[in-house]
Design a protein around this motif. Structure first.
Motif, PDB file in Angstrom:
ATOM      1  N   GLU A  60      10.702  44.815 -31.171  1.00 58.78           N
ATOM      2  CA  GLU A  60      11.462  45.557 -30.323  1.00 58.78           C
ATOM      3  C   GLU A  60      11.524  45.075 -28.873  1.00 58.78           C
ATOM      4  OE1 GLU A  60       9.778  49.473 -30.724  1.00 58.78           O
ATOM      5  OE2 GLU A  60      10.436  49.814 -33.103  1.00 58.78           O
ATOM      6  N   ASN A  61      10.137  44.558 -28.645  1.00 59.53           N
ATOM      7  CA  ASN A  61      10.315  43.894 -27.276  1.00 59.53           C
ATOM      8  C   ASN A  61      11.248  42.848 -26.834  1.00 59.53           C
ATOM      9  OD1 ASN A  61       8.152  45.465 -26.975  1.00 59.53           O
ATOM     10  ND2 ASN A  61       6.722  43.862 -26.797  1.00 59.53           N
ATOM     11  N   ILE A  75      -1.404  38.567 -33.902  1.00 53.75           N
ATOM     12  CA  ILE A  75      -1.612  39.468 -32.761  1.00 53.75           C
ATOM     13  C   ILE A  75      -0.305  40.480 -32.866  1.00 53.75           C
ATOM     14  CG2 ILE A  75      -1.577  39.721 -30.328  1.00 53.75           C
ATOM     15  CD1 ILE A  75      -2.601  37.121 -29.927  1.00 53.75           C
ATOM     16  N   GLY A  76      -0.221  41.641 -33.033  1.00 56.72           N
ATOM     17  CA  GLY A  76       0.790  42.817 -33.014  1.00 56.72           C
ATOM     18  C   GLY A  76       0.963  43.277 -31.775  1.00 56.72           C
ATOM     19  N   LYS A  77       1.924  44.261 -31.655  1.00 53.33           N
ATOM     20  CA  LYS A  77       2.224  44.624 -30.495  1.00 53.33           C
ATOM     21  C   LYS A  77       1.448  45.506 -29.779  1.00 53.33           C
ATOM     22  CE  LYS A  77       6.200  45.984 -32.437  1.00 53.33           C
ATOM     23  NZ  LYS A  77       7.492  46.538 -32.749  1.00 53.33           N
ATOM     24  N   SER A  78       0.622  46.152 -30.659  1.00 52.81           N
ATOM     25  CA  SER A  78      -0.449  47.329 -29.981  1.00 52.81           C
ATOM     26  C   SER A  78      -1.554  46.706 -29.198  1.00 52.81           C
ATOM     27  CB  SER A  78      -0.964  48.359 -31.173  1.00 52.81           C
ATOM     28  OG  SER A  78      -1.886  47.407 -32.116  1.00 52.81           O
ATOM     29  N   ASP A 106       0.313  43.960 -23.605  1.00 54.60           N
ATOM     30  CA  ASP A 106      -0.590  43.782 -22.272  1.00 54.60           C
ATOM     31  C   ASP A 106      -0.565  42.198 -21.998  1.00 54.60           C
ATOM     32  OD1 ASP A 106      -0.329  46.332 -21.706  1.00 54.60           O
ATOM     33  OD2 ASP A 106      -2.146  46.557 -22.377  1.00 54.60           O
ATOM     34  N   LYS A 107      -1.228  41.300 -22.764  1.00 60.86           N
ATOM     35  CA  LYS A 107      -1.490  40.172 -22.513  1.00 60.86           C
ATOM     36  C   LYS A 107      -0.348  39.107 -22.781  1.00 60.86           C
ATOM     37  CE  LYS A 107      -4.792  36.244 -23.852  1.00 60.86           C
ATOM     38  NZ  LYS A 107      -5.785  35.898 -24.851  1.00 60.86           N
ATOM     39  N   PHE A 108       0.278  39.394 -23.775  1.00 60.99           N
ATOM     40  CA  PHE A 108       1.799  38.842 -24.140  1.00 60.99           C
ATOM     41  C   PHE A 108       2.807  39.572 -23.706  1.00 60.99           C
ATOM     42  CE2 PHE A 108      -1.710  36.994 -26.769  1.00 60.99           C
ATOM     43  CZ  PHE A 108      -1.539  35.799 -26.562  1.00 60.99           C
ATOM     44  N   TYR A 127       6.882  38.853 -24.579  1.00 57.48           N
ATOM     45  CA  TYR A 127       6.934  37.950 -26.037  1.00 57.48           C
ATOM     46  C   TYR A 127       7.394  38.794 -26.885  1.00 57.48           C
ATOM     47  CZ  TYR A 127       4.580  33.825 -23.837  1.00 57.48           C
ATOM     48  OH  TYR A 127       4.366  32.613 -23.035  1.00 57.48           O
ATOM     49  N   THR A 128       8.019  38.323 -28.098  1.00 63.88           N
ATOM     50  CA  THR A 128       8.354  39.118 -29.137  1.00 63.88           C
ATOM     51  C   THR A 128       7.056  38.976 -30.007  1.00 63.88           C
ATOM     52  OG1 THR A 128      10.648  38.462 -29.107  1.00 63.88           O
ATOM     53  CG2 THR A 128       9.939  39.134 -31.154  1.00 63.88           C
ATOM     54  N   LEU A 129       6.580  40.164 -30.395  1.00 61.72           N
ATOM     55  CA  LEU A 129       5.362  40.347 -31.017  1.00 61.72           C
ATOM     56  C   LEU A 129       5.809  40.952 -32.491  1.00 61.72           C
ATOM     57  CD1 LEU A 129       2.962  41.692 -28.456  1.00 61.72           C
ATOM     58  CD2 LEU A 129       3.109  39.251 -29.565  1.00 61.72           C
TER      59      LEU A 129
END
Length: 697
Positions: free
Chosen positions: A106-107, A258-261, A265-267, A270-272
């Motif tokens: 979604e990002n 690495i998932g969205k939750s 913040d760190k990424f 980026y599309t997660l």
């Protein structure tokens, strides 16, 4: 010479042989294109698409629905053939929620051009801001894991001994029940099957749980790229070891993401999800491994607990989606290769082979007729040479015959006195020479003027000591046996002193409390070094806590060594059991719960003793010092209970891979060695460890 394009064609043709079951042409994916770029035709007329979608047939859609109903119990398997069961709840291993891993993300993705991969290169730093070696921190973490692991192994062995029928316990471990009970059964580290969760649980998962509770994970935050202290070629001997280090944070899945939750913040931008590491173990029938270039099969739909064949279509979610996002955002992934290793305590070894980039992906019908996702990864340039092709020698299968050893100068330095021959090699000196001046012995000798106490009373056990409540030797060790029987006997933890069963005990030679009395178990080699003289290494894997060898020599009083030449004095080992108990000098106090008879009667004014291996000794005299050793010194009592005359046994402090030099800390205090002229002697250390103290004494 084939061009890169030709190499790609060859590899794709090899993969395309698997399309004989396919009813449709595969769809290929590539990195995101800008709007100005027109669609281009790929090979075989297939259009390269921005988003590769597979049109599933009705059975595939039904299987996808069934997969979601089954959840992780049926669909999510790792490359080792283990099914994620309810034990994961107890292990508390970090995993991303399914909602963080589904869909296209979604990002909104940042606008990226091809990244400079040098940003993911290792920093080259060997110590942290506190001056501590990253390698030492890695060793400490793995040692902490092994300590927890062996404690839980000990608990499990005690549980089995409490069962009224021990044979029933062994049968349960080897013969899992059928039907629904299989969901609660998984493969443990030793290759046997664990019983139902209600009865027991894997020691490695319990160790992970304990380290999570204690916040002992080395790198708890997931990171893209290399991790400090973990070089290309680093070997791990279980999936659990990688979890507690934070190198691959899932003991089950092949793809660590690495998932969205967790990464929003760190990424940010980026599309997660994105992938940080994958394990390539060859369990998927569609994998293709060509060293620097691999074709990796996505996760899901594989019956790894059964016939190891694909039984369902794979879905573009979780790890599969993460690898696709890595490709589109030019994010590299760590690749770990798993290989069978008969000498490892888990029967596997995992080697870090460096960073790879996902070049493209596609979906196709696999050899079993189900849709699978395939990812082509290429190794980034500028990394150390790939070493996984050395694993066959490393796991002990490819050991050379002694007659083929380069620089062989002595077939057996033991002269047939040990259970195993110990060859000597020298490829440094010209002409090569063998070590001189040693008469090999297998039992320590007592010098004149040294009085050995009479034998102490032993336990009344028969056969093997199994009940720690009734065994008097176990009571001396704090109420429990110091060893576990796994892997031929391993010391659970270092102690001030270990009380083993002796000549007055009723048990036999196979008793677990006689673990260090069985002679050499691992194939050792004495070899010549360029700057440290002679050294020792093992051809076999040595698990942590395993006894390597006893320091055999002549037992003397310390005041006698003043008359020994300076050259011979290099092979003197002072018995420091009492000093270790009291934390004197640089010795780490490790009293534990041992009960030492008459320990109050010992004082600093009593005579001290040592082992002199200057002219008579065994292979232990050639083991060198290191400031970051892989062995530790353990005082052992068998015949009597006088700690001043304890035996010295060297145990593995780490899981030691084959061909790694064996070493222990000589334990000198700085400025503690004084010459005949009264001047302080100095000797610079050449161990080469990242945390070297620079001086031996």
């Amino acid at each position: 010479m084939a061009t890169p394009k030709d190499s790609d064609s060859l590899l794709e043709r090899r993969v395309s042989l698997r399309l004989q079951y396919s009813q449709q042409k595969p769809f290929y994916g590539t990195r995101k294109r800008t709007q100005q770029q027109p669609e281009a035709a790929g090979r075989n007329g297939v259009v390269l698409s921005k988003k590769a979608k597979v049109k599933l047939s009705s059975p595939a859609k039904k299987s996808e629905i069934k997969t979601r109903k089954l959840g992780r119990h049926k669909a999510d398997f790792d490359e080792d053939g283990n099914c994620e069961s309810e034990e994961l709840e107890d292990a508390k291993v970090e995993s991303e929620e399914d909602k963080d891993c589904e869909g296209e993300g979604e990002n909104k993705s940042v606008s990226v051009k091809e990244r400079d991969m040098s940003v993911y290169a290792p920093s080259g730093a060997r110590i942290d801001h506190q001056g501590k070696s990253y390698v030492a921190k890695l060793k400490e973490t793995l040692r902490r894991f092994n300590l927890h692991y062996l404690h839980f192994v000990q608990e499990e062995e005690k549980r089995c001994t409490k069962l009224e029928n021990e044979s029933e316990c062994r049968d349960d471990l080897k013969k899992p029940s059928n039907g629904a009970d299989k969901k609660a059964i998984s493969e443990n580290g030793s290759g046997s099957l664990g019983v139902l969760k209600k009865q027991s649980k894997r020691p490695d998962l319990k160790a992970i749980s304990q380290m999570l509770i204690n916040k002992e994970i080395l790198y708890p935050e997931k990171t893209v790229g290399h991790l400090p202290g973990i070089e290309v070629g680093q070997q791990f001997f279980s999936r659990a070891e990688m979890v507690v280090v934070g190198f691959h944070s899932h003991w089950l899945n092949g793809i660590d993401i690495i998932g969205k939750s967790k990464g929003k913040d760190k990424f940010k931008g980026y599309t997660l999800p994105i992938a940080v590491a994958i394990v390539l173990s060859g369990q998927y029938e569609d994998d293709v491994d060509n060293s620097d270039e691999i074709v990796y099969t996505g996760q899901g739909g594989n019956d790894l607990l059964g016939n190891k064949r694909q039984i369902q279509d794979q879905v573009m979610r979780a790890g599969n989606l993460a690898l696709k996002n890595n490709m589109e955002q030019f994010i590299p992934v760590r690749v770990i290769r798993g290989h069978k290793c008969d000498t490892s305590y888990t029967k596997k070894v995992y080697t870090y082979d460096g960073l790879y980039q996902v070049h493209h992906y596609w979906a196709e019908k696999g050899v079993a007729g189900f849709t699978v996702f395939k990812y082509r990864l290429k190794r980034l340039p500028g990394q150390p040479k790939l070493i996984s092709n050395q694993v066959l020698y490393t796991n002990g299968k490819g050991s050379k015959a002694q007659s083929e050893l380069p620089g062989l100068v002595c077939k057996d330095i033991c002269n047939g006195l040990e259970n195993i021959e110990v060859p000597v090699t020298n490829i440094v000196d010209i002409p090569p020479v063998a070590p001189e001046g040693l008469t090999y012995i297998t039992t320590s000798e007592v010098a004149k003027g040294v009085s050995i106490p009479p034998c102490a009373r032993g336990c009344d056990c028969e056969g093997n000591c199994t009940n720690s409540r009734t065994c008097s030797c176990a009571q001396l060790n704090g109420g429990d046996f110091p060893y576990v029987s796994r892997d031929g006997g391993r010391l659970v933890e270092a102690k001030a002193v270990v009380f083993e069963c002796g000549p007055q005990c009723g048990c036999g030679p196979s008793c677990v409390n006689r673990t260090s009395q069985r002679g050499l178990k691992y194939r050792l080699e004495v070899f010549r070094t360029h700057d440290k003289g002679w050294a020792v290494r093992s051809w076999d894997f040595i698990p942590s806590g395993a006894p390597v060898c006893e320091y055999i020599a002549v037992l003397r009083r310390n005041d006698e060594i003043d008359n020994i030449s300076e050259k011979e004095n290099e092979y003197v080992f002072e018995i420091d059991c009492w000093q270790t108990m009291n934390g004197i000098g640089r010795r780490e106090k490790r009293m534990g719960n041992v009960a030492i008879p008459n320990s109050d009667a010992i004082s600093e004014s009593d005579p001290e003793y040592c082992y002199d291996a200057g002219s008579r000794g065994n292979v232990a005299r050639y083991i060198n010092h290191s400031c970051e050793p892989n062995l530790f010194v353990q005082c052992v009592l068998r015949e009597h209970h006088d700690v001043r005359l304890a035996r010295i046994v060297l145990f593995a402090a780490d899981n030691i891979p084959p061909l790694q030099e064996l070493s222990y800390d000589y334990g000198y205090e700085l400025n503690s060695v004084v010459g005949p002229d009264g001047e302080i002697k100095k000797l610079f250390c050449r161990c080469g460890a990242a945390g070297c103290r620079k001086r031996l004494y």
